[in-house]
Design a protein around this motif. Structure first.
Motif, PDB file in Angstrom:
ATOM      1  N   LEU A   1      -6.338  -8.246  -4.447  1.00  0.00           N
ATOM      2  CA  LEU A   1      -6.085  -6.871  -4.862  1.00  0.00           C
ATOM      3  C   LEU A   1      -7.212  -5.989  -4.342  1.00  0.00           C
ATOM      4  CD1 LEU A   1      -5.016  -7.452  -8.576  1.00  0.00           C
ATOM      5  CD2 LEU A   1      -3.546  -7.198  -6.577  1.00  0.00           C
ATOM      6  N   PHE A   2      -6.892  -4.717  -4.096  1.00  0.00           N
ATOM      7  CA  PHE A   2      -7.925  -3.801  -3.621  1.00  0.00           C
ATOM      8  C   PHE A   2      -7.741  -2.429  -4.246  1.00  0.00           C
ATOM      9  CE2 PHE A   2      -4.506  -4.063  -0.504  1.00  0.00           C
ATOM     10  CZ  PHE A   2      -4.137  -2.736  -0.331  1.00  0.00           C
ATOM     11  N   SER A   3      -8.856  -1.685  -4.281  1.00  0.00           N
ATOM     12  CA  SER A   3      -8.854  -0.379  -4.921  1.00  0.00           C
ATOM     13  C   SER A   3     -10.122   0.377  -4.541  1.00  0.00           C
ATOM     14  CB  SER A   3      -8.807  -0.557  -6.445  1.00  0.00           C
ATOM     15  OG  SER A   3      -8.919   0.681  -7.094  1.00  0.00           O
ATOM     16  N   TYR A   4     -10.113   1.677  -4.828  1.00  0.00           N
ATOM     17  CA  TYR A   4     -11.324   2.488  -4.662  1.00  0.00           C
ATOM     18  C   TYR A   4     -12.222   2.428  -5.891  1.00  0.00           C
ATOM     19  CZ  TYR A   4      -9.664   4.600  -0.342  1.00  0.00           C
ATOM     20  OH  TYR A   4      -9.239   4.799   0.939  1.00  0.00           O
ATOM     21  N   ARG A   5     -11.956   1.536  -6.827  1.00  0.00           N
ATOM     22  CA  ARG A   5     -12.765   1.414  -8.038  1.00  0.00           C
ATOM     23  C   ARG A   5     -14.160   0.898  -7.701  1.00  0.00           C
ATOM     24  NH1 ARG A   5      -8.496  -1.302 -12.355  1.00  0.00           N
ATOM     25  NH2 ARG A   5      -6.830   0.187 -11.994  1.00  0.00           N
ATOM     26  N   GLU A   6     -15.056   1.031  -8.665  1.00  0.00           N
ATOM     27  CA  GLU A   6     -16.434   0.560  -8.496  1.00  0.00           C
ATOM     28  C   GLU A   6     -16.470  -0.963  -8.368  1.00  0.00           C
ATOM     29  OE1 GLU A   6     -19.205   2.449  -8.203  1.00  0.00           O
ATOM     30  OE2 GLU A   6     -17.912   4.220  -8.275  1.00  0.00           O
ATOM     31  N   GLU A   7     -17.424  -1.454  -7.593  1.00  0.00           N
ATOM     32  CA  GLU A   7     -17.544  -2.885  -7.314  1.00  0.00           C
ATOM     33  C   GLU A   7     -17.691  -3.719  -8.591  1.00  0.00           C
ATOM     34  OE1 GLU A   7     -17.294  -6.101  -5.010  1.00  0.00           O
ATOM     35  OE2 GLU A   7     -17.287  -4.083  -4.150  1.00  0.00           O
ATOM     36  N   ASP A   8     -18.522  -3.268  -9.537  1.00  0.00           N
ATOM     37  CA  ASP A   8     -18.716  -4.049 -10.761  1.00  0.00           C
ATOM     38  C   ASP A   8     -17.438  -4.101 -11.598  1.00  0.00           C
ATOM     39  OD1 ASP A   8     -19.009  -1.321 -11.352  1.00  0.00           O
ATOM     40  OD2 ASP A   8     -20.381  -1.708 -13.010  1.00  0.00           O
ATOM     41  N   GLU A   9     -16.671  -3.015 -11.614  1.00  0.00           N
ATOM     42  CA  GLU A   9     -15.393  -3.002 -12.323  1.00  0.00           C
ATOM     43  C   GLU A   9     -14.416  -3.987 -11.684  1.00  0.00           C
ATOM     44  OE1 GLU A   9     -11.705   0.040 -13.369  1.00  0.00           O
ATOM     45  OE2 GLU A   9     -13.529   0.869 -12.484  1.00  0.00           O
TER      46      GLU A   9
ATOM     47  N   PHE B   1      -4.146 -11.854  12.207  1.00  0.00           N
ATOM     48  CA  PHE B   1      -3.026 -12.076  11.291  1.00  0.00           C
ATOM     49  C   PHE B   1      -1.826 -11.265  11.764  1.00  0.00           C
ATOM     50  CE2 PHE B   1      -6.873 -12.718   8.775  1.00  0.00           C
ATOM     51  CZ  PHE B   1      -6.645 -14.007   8.323  1.00  0.00           C
ATOM     52  N   PHE B   2      -0.719 -11.944  12.031  1.00  0.00           N
ATOM     53  CA  PHE B   2       0.440 -11.267  12.604  1.00  0.00           C
ATOM     54  C   PHE B   2       1.717 -11.412  11.781  1.00  0.00           C
ATOM     55  CE2 PHE B   2      -2.437 -12.325  16.064  1.00  0.00           C
ATOM     56  CZ  PHE B   2      -2.682 -11.057  16.563  1.00  0.00           C
ATOM     57  N   TYR B   3       1.730 -12.301  10.799  1.00  0.00           N
ATOM     58  CA  TYR B   3       2.918 -12.499   9.969  1.00  0.00           C
ATOM     59  C   TYR B   3       2.808 -11.602   8.737  1.00  0.00           C
ATOM     60  CZ  TYR B   3       3.640 -16.444  13.048  1.00  0.00           C
ATOM     61  OH  TYR B   3       3.822 -17.221  14.157  1.00  0.00           O
ATOM     62  N   LEU B   4       3.009 -10.307   8.970  1.00  0.00           N
ATOM     63  CA  LEU B   4       2.813  -9.292   7.940  1.00  0.00           C
ATOM     64  C   LEU B   4       4.141  -8.658   7.563  1.00  0.00           C
ATOM     65  CD1 LEU B   4      -0.229  -7.480   9.601  1.00  0.00           C
ATOM     66  CD2 LEU B   4      -0.283  -9.398   8.002  1.00  0.00           C
ATOM     67  N   THR B   5       4.325  -8.458   6.278  1.00  0.00           N
ATOM     68  CA  THR B   5       5.489  -7.734   5.774  1.00  0.00           C
ATOM     69  C   THR B   5       4.960  -6.551   4.981  1.00  0.00           C
ATOM     70  OG1 THR B   5       6.803  -9.752   5.654  1.00  0.00           O
ATOM     71  CG2 THR B   5       7.553  -7.870   4.340  1.00  0.00           C
ATOM     72  N   PRO B   6       5.193  -5.329   5.478  1.00  0.00           N
ATOM     73  CA  PRO B   6       4.694  -4.148   4.772  1.00  0.00           C
ATOM     74  C   PRO B   6       5.632  -3.697   3.672  1.00  0.00           C
ATOM     75  CG  PRO B   6       5.721  -3.491   6.828  1.00  0.00           C
ATOM     76  CD  PRO B   6       5.789  -4.994   6.769  1.00  0.00           C
ATOM     77  N   ALA B   7       5.049  -3.142   2.598  1.00  0.00           N
ATOM     78  CA  ALA B   7       5.817  -2.549   1.504  1.00  0.00           C
ATOM     79  C   ALA B   7       5.056  -1.338   0.990  1.00  0.00           C
ATOM     80  CB  ALA B   7       6.029  -3.567   0.383  1.00  0.00           C
ATOM     81  N   LEU B   8       5.784  -0.246   0.776  1.00  0.00           N
ATOM     82  CA  LEU B   8       5.162   0.983   0.286  1.00  0.00           C
ATOM     83  C   LEU B   8       5.126   1.077  -1.235  1.00  0.00           C
ATOM     84  CD1 LEU B   8       6.621   3.509   2.865  1.00  0.00           C
ATOM     85  CD2 LEU B   8       4.193   3.010   2.502  1.00  0.00           C
TER      86      LEU B   8
ATOM     87  N   GLU C   1       0.879  -1.178   0.000  1.00  0.00           N
ATOM     88  CA  GLU C   1       0.000   0.000   0.000  1.00  0.00           C
ATOM     89  C   GLU C   1       0.911   1.221   0.000  1.00  0.00           C
ATOM     90  OE1 GLU C   1      -2.259   2.794  -0.149  1.00  0.00           O
ATOM     91  OE2 GLU C   1      -3.582   1.093   0.213  1.00  0.00           O
ATOM     92  N   ASP C   2       0.731   2.128  -0.976  1.00  0.00           N
ATOM     93  CA  ASP C   2       1.646   3.248  -1.123  1.00  0.00           C
ATOM     94  C   ASP C   2       1.388   4.429  -0.194  1.00  0.00           C
ATOM     95  OD1 ASP C   2      -0.649   3.477  -2.907  1.00  0.00           O
ATOM     96  OD2 ASP C   2       0.295   5.296  -3.673  1.00  0.00           O
TER      97      ASP C   2
ATOM     98  N   LEU D   1      -0.514   1.722  -7.675  1.00  0.00           N
ATOM     99  CA  LEU D   1       0.764   2.026  -7.043  1.00  0.00           C
ATOM    100  C   LEU D   1       1.506   3.046  -7.895  1.00  0.00           C
ATOM    101  CD1 LEU D   1       1.838  -1.618  -6.135  1.00  0.00           C
ATOM    102  CD2 LEU D   1       0.953   0.121  -4.566  1.00  0.00           C
ATOM    103  N   PRO D   2       2.378   3.850  -7.294  1.00  0.00           N
ATOM    104  CA  PRO D   2       3.046   4.899  -8.065  1.00  0.00           C
ATOM    105  C   PRO D   2       4.082   4.380  -9.061  1.00  0.00           C
ATOM    106  CG  PRO D   2       3.864   4.869  -5.819  1.00  0.00           C
ATOM    107  CD  PRO D   2       2.711   3.904  -5.873  1.00  0.00           C
ATOM    108  N   ASP D   3       4.763   3.279  -8.750  1.00  0.00           N
ATOM    109  CA  ASP D   3       5.850   2.826  -9.608  1.00  0.00           C
ATOM    110  C   ASP D   3       5.452   1.708 -10.571  1.00  0.00           C
ATOM    111  OD1 ASP D   3       5.509   1.185  -7.394  1.00  0.00           O
ATOM    112  OD2 ASP D   3       7.632   0.767  -7.132  1.00  0.00           O
ATOM    113  N   THR D   4       4.287   1.129 -10.380  1.00  0.00           N
ATOM    114  CA  THR D   4       3.713   0.108 -11.252  1.00  0.00           C
ATOM    115  C   THR D   4       2.262  -0.035 -10.818  1.00  0.00           C
ATOM    116  OG1 THR D   4       4.016  -2.124 -12.147  1.00  0.00           O
ATOM    117  CG2 THR D   4       4.316  -1.878  -9.788  1.00  0.00           C
ATOM    118  N   ASN D   5       1.537  -0.967 -11.395  1.00  0.00           N
ATOM    119  CA  ASN D   5       0.203  -1.200 -10.834  1.00  0.00           C
ATOM    120  C   ASN D   5       0.196  -2.581 -10.193  1.00  0.00           C
ATOM    121  OD1 ASN D   5      -0.999  -3.258 -12.635  1.00  0.00           O
ATOM    122  ND2 ASN D   5      -0.943  -1.650 -14.174  1.00  0.00           N
ATOM    123  N   GLY D   6      -0.765  -2.794  -9.337  1.00  0.00           N
ATOM    124  CA  GLY D   6      -0.839  -4.036  -8.583  1.00  0.00           C
ATOM    125  C   GLY D   6      -0.972  -5.271  -9.455  1.00  0.00           C
TER     126      GLY D   6
END
Length: 130
Positions: free
Chosen positions: A85-93, A30-37, A12-13, A62-67
Motif C-alpha cells: 500500500l502507498f500514500s502521502y501519509r507520514e512515514e511513522d504513520e 515489471f511488465f505484467y501490470l493491470t491498471p485500475a483507477l 491508483e485513482d 481511493l474515492p470509492d473505498t480505501n486501499g
C-alpha cells in the motif's frame, strides 16, 4: 532480485499517477501490470483472472473505498496473494499501519510513502521473493 514475471494489479485513482507508476514499474523490469483507477475496476480485474494477482500495489486513499478495505476484500476472496500500500501519509504513520495490518493477518509486504522510490519498492518486493 525482483521477479519480473509478477502479475501486479496497480490501483491508483489519479490517471496521470497511474500511468507514471506503470512506466516506473516497466523501467524496473515489471511488465505484467493491470491498471485500475478505482476499487470497482480492481474487483473486475480480479474476477477476469483465473488465478490471483501476485501483488496488489494500491493507493490507500481511493474515492470509492480505501486501499485497506480493498486489500481486505481481495485477500479474503483470493484475488491477490500479497500487497504493498502507498500514500502521502507520514512515514511513522505508515509504519504503524503496516504493523497493524500484518498483525491482523493481512498479506501486506509494506506501506510506503509516495512517490514510490525504486530502492524502497525493490526492498519491499524482495520480501516477497524471500
Amino acid at each position: 532480485m525482483q521477479d519480473s514475471t509478477l502479475a501486479i494489479l496497480v490501483v491508483e485513482d489519479h490517471p496521470f499517477q497511474l500511468i507514471a507508476m506503470q512506466m516506473h514499474l516497466n523501467r524496473m523490469g515489471f511488465f505484467y501490470l493491470t491498471p485500475a483507477l478505482d476499487a470497482e475496476e480492481a474487483r473486475e480485474a480480479c474476477q477476469r483472472r483465473e488465478k490471483p494477482f501476485d501483488l496488489l500495489l494500491c493507493d490507500i486513499n481511493l474515492p470509492d473505498t480505501n486501499g485497506i478495505e480493498l486489500l481486505t476484500e481481495l485477500a479474503s476472496s483470493g484475488g491477490i496473494q500479497q500487497a504493498i500500500l502507498f500514500s502521502y501519509r507520514e512515514e511513522d504513520e505508515l509504519q504503524r499501519l503496516e504493523k497493524q495490518l500484518k498483525s491482523s493477518g493481512l498479506p501486506v509486504l509494506a506501506c510506503l510513502s509516495k512517490p514510490l522510490g525504486q530502492r524502497t519498492l525493490l526492498q519491499a518486493l524482495g520480501e516477497k521473493a524471500g
